[in-house]
Scaffold this motif. Sequence first.
Motif, PDB file in Angstrom:
ATOM      1  N   CYS A 111       0.841  -1.214   0.000  1.00 42.38           N
ATOM      2  CA  CYS A 111       0.000   0.000   0.000  1.00 42.38           C
ATOM      3  C   CYS A 111       0.870   1.255   0.000  1.00 42.38           C
ATOM      4  CB  CYS A 111      -0.922   0.014   1.216  1.00 42.38           C
ATOM      5  SG  CYS A 111      -2.264  -1.172   1.175  1.00 42.38           S
ATOM      6  N   LEU A 112       1.856   1.273   0.893  1.00 47.05           N
ATOM      7  CA  LEU A 112       2.759   2.425   0.965  1.00 47.05           C
ATOM      8  C   LEU A 112       3.557   2.587  -0.323  1.00 47.05           C
ATOM      9  CD1 LEU A 112       4.232   1.938   4.570  1.00 47.05           C
ATOM     10  CD2 LEU A 112       2.393   3.488   3.896  1.00 47.05           C
ATOM     11  N   SER A 113       4.011   1.454  -0.874  1.00 46.72           N
ATOM     12  CA  SER A 113       4.923   1.494  -2.010  1.00 46.72           C
ATOM     13  C   SER A 113       4.237   1.914  -3.305  1.00 46.72           C
ATOM     14  CB  SER A 113       5.586   0.128  -2.190  1.00 46.72           C
ATOM     15  OG  SER A 113       6.342  -0.215  -1.038  1.00 46.72           O
ATOM     16  N   ILE A 114       2.937   1.612  -3.448  1.00 47.94           N
ATOM     17  CA  ILE A 114       2.215   2.072  -4.636  1.00 47.94           C
ATOM     18  C   ILE A 114       2.200   3.602  -4.661  1.00 47.94           C
ATOM     19  CG2 ILE A 114      -0.027   2.185  -5.786  1.00 47.94           C
ATOM     20  CD1 ILE A 114      -0.563  -0.646  -4.719  1.00 47.94           C
ATOM     21  N   GLY A 115       1.866   4.196  -3.512  1.00 43.74           N
ATOM     22  CA  GLY A 115       1.884   5.652  -3.427  1.00 43.74           C
ATOM     23  C   GLY A 115       3.278   6.218  -3.635  1.00 43.74           C
ATOM     24  N   MET A 116       4.287   5.544  -3.055  1.00 45.89           N
ATOM     25  CA  MET A 116       5.663   6.005  -3.212  1.00 45.89           C
ATOM     26  C   MET A 116       6.097   5.922  -4.669  1.00 45.89           C
ATOM     27  SD  MET A 116       8.180   7.239  -1.357  1.00 45.89           S
ATOM     28  CE  MET A 116       7.990   6.635   0.326  1.00 45.89           C
ATOM     29  N   THR A 117       5.616   4.906  -5.390  1.00 43.25           N
ATOM     30  CA  THR A 117       5.952   4.772  -6.808  1.00 43.25           C
ATOM     31  C   THR A 117       5.472   5.984  -7.604  1.00 43.25           C
ATOM     32  OG1 THR A 117       5.789   2.360  -6.674  1.00 43.25           O
ATOM     33  CG2 THR A 117       5.668   3.330  -8.868  1.00 43.25           C
ATOM     34  N   LEU A 118       4.225   6.391  -7.374  1.00 45.03           N
ATOM     35  CA  LEU A 118       3.689   7.549  -8.094  1.00 45.03           C
ATOM     36  C   LEU A 118       4.498   8.805  -7.775  1.00 45.03           C
ATOM     37  CD1 LEU A 118      -0.178   7.054  -7.651  1.00 45.03           C
ATOM     38  CD2 LEU A 118       1.319   6.157  -9.430  1.00 45.03           C
ATOM     39  N   ILE A 119       4.843   8.959  -6.506  1.00 48.51           N
ATOM     40  CA  ILE A 119       5.586  10.150  -6.086  1.00 48.51           C
ATOM     41  C   ILE A 119       6.984  10.176  -6.714  1.00 48.51           C
ATOM     42  CG2 ILE A 119       6.670  11.256  -4.085  1.00 48.51           C
ATOM     43  CD1 ILE A 119       4.202  10.267  -2.457  1.00 48.51           C
ATOM     44  N   PHE A 149      -4.289   1.052  -9.849  1.00 49.74           N
ATOM     45  CA  PHE A 149      -3.191   1.977 -10.164  1.00 49.74           C
ATOM     46  C   PHE A 149      -2.375   1.531 -11.373  1.00 49.74           C
ATOM     47  CE2 PHE A 149      -4.260   3.490  -5.948  1.00 49.74           C
ATOM     48  CZ  PHE A 149      -4.197   4.862  -6.151  1.00 49.74           C
ATOM     49  N   VAL A 150      -2.417   0.256 -11.709  1.00 49.57           N
ATOM     50  CA  VAL A 150      -1.845  -0.162 -12.985  1.00 49.57           C
ATOM     51  C   VAL A 150      -2.636   0.471 -14.124  1.00 49.57           C
ATOM     52  CG1 VAL A 150      -1.571  -2.120 -14.557  1.00 49.57           C
ATOM     53  CG2 VAL A 150      -0.774  -2.302 -12.193  1.00 49.57           C
ATOM     54  N   LEU A 151      -3.958   0.419 -14.016  1.00 48.77           N
ATOM     55  CA  LEU A 151      -4.805   1.050 -15.033  1.00 48.77           C
ATOM     56  C   LEU A 151      -4.593   2.563 -15.069  1.00 48.77           C
ATOM     57  CD1 LEU A 151      -8.175  -0.897 -14.573  1.00 48.77           C
ATOM     58  CD2 LEU A 151      -6.542  -1.108 -16.448  1.00 48.77           C
ATOM     59  N   LEU A 152      -4.489   3.180 -13.895  1.00 57.42           N
ATOM     60  CA  LEU A 152      -4.314   4.629 -13.826  1.00 57.42           C
ATOM     61  C   LEU A 152      -3.030   5.072 -14.509  1.00 57.42           C
ATOM     62  CD1 LEU A 152      -5.331   7.371 -12.585  1.00 57.42           C
ATOM     63  CD2 LEU A 152      -3.793   6.884 -10.662  1.00 57.42           C
ATOM     64  N   THR A 153      -1.940   4.340 -14.265  1.00 62.85           N
ATOM     65  CA  THR A 153      -0.650   4.760 -14.810  1.00 62.85           C
ATOM     66  C   THR A 153      -0.477   4.382 -16.272  1.00 62.85           C
ATOM     67  OG1 THR A 153       0.339   2.732 -13.898  1.00 62.85           O
ATOM     68  CG2 THR A 153       0.543   4.757 -12.590  1.00 62.85           C
ATOM     69  N   GLY A 181      -1.787   9.239 -16.146  1.00 64.54           N
ATOM     70  CA  GLY A 181      -0.589   8.413 -16.118  1.00 64.54           C
ATOM     71  C   GLY A 181       0.460   8.894 -17.098  1.00 64.54           C
ATOM     72  N   ARG A 182       0.048   9.244 -18.303  1.00 61.75           N
ATOM     73  CA  ARG A 182       1.003   9.753 -19.303  1.00 61.75           C
ATOM     74  C   ARG A 182       1.624  11.061 -18.850  1.00 61.75           C
ATOM     75  NH1 ARG A 182      -3.273   7.867 -22.561  1.00 61.75           N
ATOM     76  NH2 ARG A 182      -4.101   9.968 -22.869  1.00 61.75           N
ATOM     77  N   HIS A 183       0.806  11.917 -18.283  1.00 64.48           N
ATOM     78  CA  HIS A 183       1.322  13.192 -17.777  1.00 64.48           C
ATOM     79  C   HIS A 183       2.283  12.979 -16.616  1.00 64.48           C
ATOM     80  CE1 HIS A 183      -2.315  15.663 -19.466  1.00 64.48           C
ATOM     81  NE2 HIS A 183      -1.567  15.118 -20.402  1.00 64.48           N
ATOM     82  N   LEU A 184       1.995  11.994 -15.772  1.00 67.32           N
ATOM     83  CA  LEU A 184       2.854  11.688 -14.625  1.00 67.32           C
ATOM     84  C   LEU A 184       4.265  11.322 -15.089  1.00 67.32           C
ATOM     85  CD1 LEU A 184       3.281  11.001 -11.611  1.00 67.32           C
ATOM     86  CD2 LEU A 184       2.348   8.724 -12.097  1.00 67.32           C
ATOM     87  N   TYR A 185       4.362  10.443 -16.087  1.00 65.70           N
ATOM     88  CA  TYR A 185       5.676  10.058 -16.603  1.00 65.70           C
ATOM     89  C   TYR A 185       6.376  11.239 -17.269  1.00 65.70           C
ATOM     90  CZ  TYR A 185       5.055   5.062 -15.771  1.00 65.70           C
ATOM     91  OH  TYR A 185       4.898   3.831 -15.182  1.00 65.70           O
TER      92      TYR A 185
END
Length: 323
Positions: free
Chosen positions: A50-58, A185-189, A195-199
């Motif tokens: 749970c923590l790491s999914i959020g950390m991945t996005l950040i 979050f796989v779908l989101l990214t 997701g495209r903007h995030l990268y």
Amino acid sequence: MLKVDRGHIAKFQSLIALAVMLVGMSLLSESFLTTENGLNILRQISVNLCLSIGMTLIILAGGIDLSVGAVLALSGAVAAGLLKNGLRLDFLGVQLQFTVFGSIVAGLLAGAAAGLFNGVAITRFKLPPFVATLGMFSIARGLTMLWTGGFPVTGLGPTFGIIGTGVFLKVPVPVWITAALVGAFVLLTRMTRFGRHLYAVGGNERAALLTGLPVTGIKIAVYSIGGLLSAVAGLIVTSRLDSAQPNAGLGYELDSIAAVVIGGTSLSGGRGSVMGTVIGCLIIGVLNNGLFLLNVSPFWQQVVKGFVILAAVAIDRMSQPER
């Protein structure tokens, strides 16, 4: 002569490492490769995932969050305190009582608010992510102590306990929760504009600004999501222990960052994936579980984990193209 594509190997290096560890641990311990132990590993990594999914996005957005463990503790304490004691509003002479659902929502909102605070501090006040989230680490720890008085909040009831100890179709409820989050979050990214903007933001923030992307909004969003997922982890921990511990989540931010890096996400941002982070969490979980089954000292486990993190970062640096 057969040529080896380093980039192709680097893409699957975490999965290869996990496979090697699974084979090695199964040969060293007869208790490792069992259904019961497999479910135990998945249950153990649910909080870190749970923590790491959020950390991945950040980290994909070019940031870092050192406050996830403290936000975990604060969110769990808020939910437990409201469920057990309610909320007294002296200026109105009112005592509010909270249902299990109401306390869960309050805990989630507390985590999201902490993440939002981080995002605003970084984007609006131009604070470095390291400094802003380190400040939130201290703030959240202090608020947790003030809220609980420094004592655990216990006796939360069997309904709340389902979150951390329940089983559905012979699979622990925390595993179902994290599986749903991974899918979302796989779908989101991968499948959304966000997701495209995030990268794009993590890959080159200046170029993203020049092309008109809402960089500030994206950064605030990922930190808010990180806080929300920290709250989910806090609810799982609190439910599993049937108590909110004021010192819960100590050191969890290090395991979270380790899982993200081991999973192949670059600390410089713009490169990585949620599925890679899942593999990183599994590597840490298999490592911890296997060393425990082999009766290796917990202190040596920390040493081994540190070397694994250093190796993952070194491989990440070597696999990046020269500039």
